[in-house]
Design an enzyme around this catalytic site. Structure first.
Site, short mmCIF file in Angstrom:
data_model
loop_
_atom_site.label_atom_id
_atom_site.label_comp_id
_atom_site.label_asym_id
_atom_site.label_seq_id
_atom_site.Cartn_x
_atom_site.Cartn_y
_atom_site.Cartn_z
N HIS A 60 -26.19 -5.38 -5.64
CA HIS A 60 -24.86 -4.60 -5.97
C HIS A 60 -24.34 -4.16 -4.78
CE1 HIS A 60 -27.56 -1.24 -5.07
NE2 HIS A 60 -26.68 -0.67 -5.03
N HIS A 62 -21.46 -3.23 1.72
CA HIS A 62 -22.62 -3.88 1.92
C HIS A 62 -23.47 -4.30 0.81
CE1 HIS A 62 -23.78 0.14 2.89
NE2 HIS A 62 -24.78 -0.20 2.61
P1 ATP Z 1 -34.70 2.81 -3.66
O1 ATP Z 1 -34.41 4.14 -3.25
O2 ATP Z 1 -35.89 2.83 -4.81
O3 ATP Z 1 -35.13 2.14 -2.42
P2 ATP Z 1 -32.14 2.41 -4.12
O4 ATP Z 1 -31.78 2.75 -2.75
O5 ATP Z 1 -31.52 0.78 -4.63
O6 ATP Z 1 -33.58 2.00 -4.34
P3 ATP Z 1 -30.99 4.64 -4.99
O7 ATP Z 1 -31.80 5.25 -3.75
O8 ATP Z 1 -30.85 5.32 -6.30
O9 ATP Z 1 -31.66 3.24 -5.35
O10 ATP Z 1 -29.51 4.23 -4.34
C1 ATP Z 1 -28.41 3.54 -5.25
C2 ATP Z 1 -27.45 3.20 -4.32
O11 ATP Z 1 -26.62 4.28 -3.54
C3 ATP Z 1 -27.83 2.32 -3.61
O12 ATP Z 1 -26.86 1.28 -2.86
C4 ATP Z 1 -28.11 3.05 -2.08
O13 ATP Z 1 -27.91 2.27 -0.93
C5 ATP Z 1 -26.84 4.08 -2.25
N1 ATP Z 1 -27.40 5.42 -1.64
C6 ATP Z 1 -28.65 5.88 -1.87
N2 ATP Z 1 -28.47 7.12 -1.11
C7 ATP Z 1 -27.87 7.19 -0.60
C8 ATP Z 1 -27.20 8.18 0.41
N3 ATP Z 1 -27.62 9.37 0.69
N4 ATP Z 1 -25.63 7.90 0.92
C9 ATP Z 1 -25.11 6.82 0.70
N5 ATP Z 1 -25.73 5.74 0.00
C10 ATP Z 1 -26.67 5.97 -0.82
#
Ligand code: ATP
Ligand code: MG
Length: 189
Positions: free
Chosen positions: A39, A122
């Site tokens: 996504h 991205h």
């Molecule tokens: P995982 O954390 O298990 O590796 P993930 O990063 O895909 O998986 P989430 O951490 O729930 O899952 O994040 C959901 C989305 O939000 C992802 O696109 C991630 O890059 C983005 N994201 C997560 N944390 C942040 C943050 N602190 N700031 C900006 N974007 C974020």
């Protein structure tokens, strides 16, 4: 609820992204995301209380309504020093910038914290890469963005699980403030 606003690729784009993610993860000795997790994040909200969901629905609906569907093309591999590789775009389509700005404005209006850094779309292709990823242009992955989605993420040991909470079609005409009364049914017709 751990929430974010996202754009999902259509099926052909997702198939191309799955292939690319596996290739990049293989070269980087990393791990590709789950196929149905690929996504583009538009706004990350983090933990949101259940009683704020209504506010997020207003923000999402209003932002999606004012932008018509648009084409998105992702064609540049990049990465961080923390073992992540992503696919980004050479430029930000005007409609995408407007959608992001409309979301950010709506979130600010409703009192949600918003990110200050410049928006660069991205899509994460690989994590935990032990080797530096090859940066550069690849065959563009394109799709028409037709929907904005509010997604819930559940962190799990094997990787986050996502669930679509609400979806809005882009460019939907907003509900008129007042509707004409429905036609009165006539007896015998
Ligand atoms: P995982 O954390 O298990 O590796 P993930 O990063 O895909 O998986 P989430 O951490 O729930 O899952 O994040 C959901 C989305 O939000 C992802 O696109 C991630 O890059 C983005 N994201 C997560 N944390 C942040 C943050 N602190 N700031 C900006 N974007 C974020
Ligand atoms: Mg994460």
């Amino acid at each position: 609820h751990r929430l974010f606003f996202a754009l999902w690729p259509d099926a052909p784009a997702r198939a191309a992204l799955v292939r690319l993610a596996h290739e990049i993860a293989h070269h980087g000795h990393g791990k590709a995301p789950r196929e149905d997790n690929l996504h583009v994040t538009l706004a990350f909200l983090g933990a949101v209380a259940a009683d704020r969901l209504g506010a997020l629905e207003r923000v999402g609906r209003a932002a999606a309504a004012c932008i018509a569907p648009f084409g998105l093309s992702l064609e540049r591999i990049g990465g961080t020093g923390f073992g992540i590789a992503w696919l980004s775009s050479d430029g930000v389509p005007t409609s995408l910038a407007e959608l992001h700005a409309a979301l950010a404005a709506g979130l600010a209006r409703e009192g949600f914290p918003t990110e200050r850094r410049m928006f660069r779309p991205h899509l994460t292709l690989a994590r935990h890469c032990a080797r530096a990823v090859h940066r550069g242009a690849v065959e563009p992955v394109r799709w028409t963005v037709e929907r904005l989605t509010l997604v819930e993420s559940t962190l799990a040991p094997g990787g986050s699980r996502y669930r679509n909470l609400v979806e809005w079609p882009l460019g939907a005409t907003p509900e008129p403030a007042s509707r004409p009364p429905p036609p009165t049914p006539r007896a015998g017709v």
